[in-house]
Design a protein around this motif. Structure first.
Motif, PDB file in Angstrom:
ATOM      1  N   PHE A  24       0.839 -53.020  -5.554  1.00 19.77           N
ATOM      2  CA  PHE A  24       2.230 -52.763  -5.208  1.00 19.77           C
ATOM      3  C   PHE A  24       2.536 -53.255  -3.804  1.00 19.77           C
ATOM      4  N   SER A  25       3.643 -53.955  -3.677  1.00 26.24           N
ATOM      5  CA  SER A  25       4.196 -54.299  -2.378  1.00 26.24           C
ATOM      6  C   SER A  25       5.399 -53.378  -2.224  1.00 26.24           C
ATOM      7  N   ASN A  26       5.243 -52.360  -1.374  1.00 21.26           N
ATOM      8  CA  ASN A  26       6.224 -51.292  -1.281  1.00 21.26           C
ATOM      9  C   ASN A  26       6.841 -51.265   0.115  1.00 21.26           C
ATOM     10  N   PRO A  27       8.144 -51.575   0.227  1.00 21.93           N
ATOM     11  CA  PRO A  27       8.780 -51.588   1.544  1.00 21.93           C
ATOM     12  C   PRO A  27       8.884 -50.205   2.183  1.00 21.93           C
ATOM     13  N   ASN A  28       8.638 -49.155   1.418  1.00 21.69           N
ATOM     14  CA  ASN A  28       8.726 -47.785   1.929  1.00 21.69           C
ATOM     15  C   ASN A  28       7.436 -47.314   2.579  1.00 21.69           C
ATOM     16  N   GLU A  29       6.341 -48.025   2.337  1.00 23.17           N
ATOM     17  CA  GLU A  29       5.057 -47.635   2.920  1.00 23.17           C
ATOM     18  C   GLU A  29       5.090 -47.840   4.423  1.00 23.17           C
ATOM     19  N   LYS A  30       4.604 -46.852   5.146  1.00 24.73           N
ATOM     20  CA  LYS A  30       4.495 -46.958   6.604  1.00 24.73           C
ATOM     21  C   LYS A  30       3.059 -47.252   7.020  1.00 24.73           C
ATOM     22  N   GLY A  31       2.117 -47.054   6.105  1.00 18.36           N
ATOM     23  CA  GLY A  31       0.727 -47.336   6.399  1.00 18.36           C
ATOM     24  C   GLY A  31      -0.157 -46.988   5.222  1.00 18.36           C
ATOM     25  N   ARG A  32      -1.386 -47.500   5.275  1.00 15.62           N
ATOM     26  CA  ARG A  32      -2.382 -47.237   4.235  1.00 15.62           C
ATOM     27  C   ARG A  32      -3.648 -46.724   4.879  1.00 15.62           C
ATOM     28  N   CYS A  33      -4.441 -46.035   4.097  1.00 18.95           N
ATOM     29  CA  CYS A  33      -5.732 -45.577   4.619  1.00 18.95           C
ATOM     30  C   CYS A  33      -6.696 -46.775   4.687  1.00 18.95           C
ATOM     31  N   CYS A  73      -9.486 -47.385   3.223  1.00 22.75           N
ATOM     32  CA  CYS A  73     -10.064 -47.854   1.963  1.00 22.75           C
ATOM     33  C   CYS A  73      -9.001 -48.456   1.040  1.00 22.75           C
ATOM     34  N   GLY A  74      -7.720 -48.293   1.392  1.00 23.75           N
ATOM     35  CA  GLY A  74      -6.645 -48.881   0.598  1.00 23.75           C
ATOM     36  C   GLY A  74      -6.248 -48.108  -0.632  1.00 23.75           C
ATOM     37  N   GLU A  75      -6.801 -46.923  -0.817  1.00 23.72           N
ATOM     38  CA  GLU A  75      -6.503 -46.129  -2.012  1.00 23.72           C
ATOM     39  C   GLU A  75      -5.242 -45.300  -1.895  1.00 23.72           C
ATOM     40  N   SER A  76      -4.792 -45.002  -0.682  1.00 21.68           N
ATOM     41  CA  SER A  76      -3.610 -44.157  -0.539  1.00 21.68           C
ATOM     42  C   SER A  76      -2.704 -44.713   0.554  1.00 21.68           C
ATOM     43  N   PHE A  77      -1.482 -44.187   0.598  1.00 21.47           N
ATOM     44  CA  PHE A  77      -0.492 -44.673   1.560  1.00 21.47           C
ATOM     45  C   PHE A  77       0.356 -43.496   2.034  1.00 21.47           C
ATOM     46  N   HIS A  78       1.127 -43.726   3.092  1.00 19.37           N
ATOM     47  CA  HIS A  78       2.094 -42.724   3.537  1.00 19.37           C
ATOM     48  C   HIS A  78       3.439 -43.390   3.787  1.00 19.37           C
ATOM     49  N   VAL A  79       4.484 -42.576   3.677  1.00 20.07           N
ATOM     50  CA  VAL A  79       5.852 -43.072   3.876  1.00 20.07           C
ATOM     51  C   VAL A  79       6.476 -42.383   5.071  1.00 20.07           C
TER      52      VAL A  79
END
Length: 126
Positions: free
Chosen positions: A109-118, A120-126
């Motif tokens: 997913f390319s998500n413009p709402n993501e502010k960052g990822r962990c 390992c790339g498994e999770s994200f935050h908004v």
């Protein structure tokens, strides 16, 4: 007799067009269509957001037989998928792709709402 001023029609600002909830690249649409024709015939891919991982949120994908009462139906490039209504604010404007790498392949997913990822790339935050 007194005259009453009647307000004229209220002027509202024109609404701007919202971005699509979710779109797919050609690769993602082709891969999903192939899955619908083979291993997951009669099912639809359902995308949700779960609370987990280092950063707080993760994409959760599963195949279901029919839409649930809270699912949004998304059709792009002639392919249908479902989005959990609770995930819509997290996903607005996202693009789903299908990537094939040397040791793994899968939907991304390319998500413009993501502010960052962990890390390992498994999770994200908004």
């Amino acid at each position: 007799m007194t005259e009453h001023n009647t307000p004229s029609a209220t002027t509202t600002a024109p609404r701007r067009a919202l971005p699509p909830l979710l779109t797919m690249t050609d690769r993602a649409a082709q891969r999903l269509e192939k899955l619908y024709q083979t291993n997951h015939a009669g099912h639809l891919l359902r995308i949700a957001i779960s609370t987990k991982g280092c950063s707080g949120h993760a994409y959760d994908m599963s195949f279901v037989a029919q839409p649930g009462p809270g699912d949004e139906v998304v059709v792009d490039k002639g392919v249908t998928l479902l989005v959990d209504r609770k995930a819509t604010l997290f996903l607005i404007g996202s693009v789903m792709d299908y990537e094939v790498r040397q040791l793994e392949s899968g939907f991304t997913f390319s998500n413009p709402n993501e502010k960052g990822r962990c890390g390992c790339g498994e999770s994200f935050h908004v």
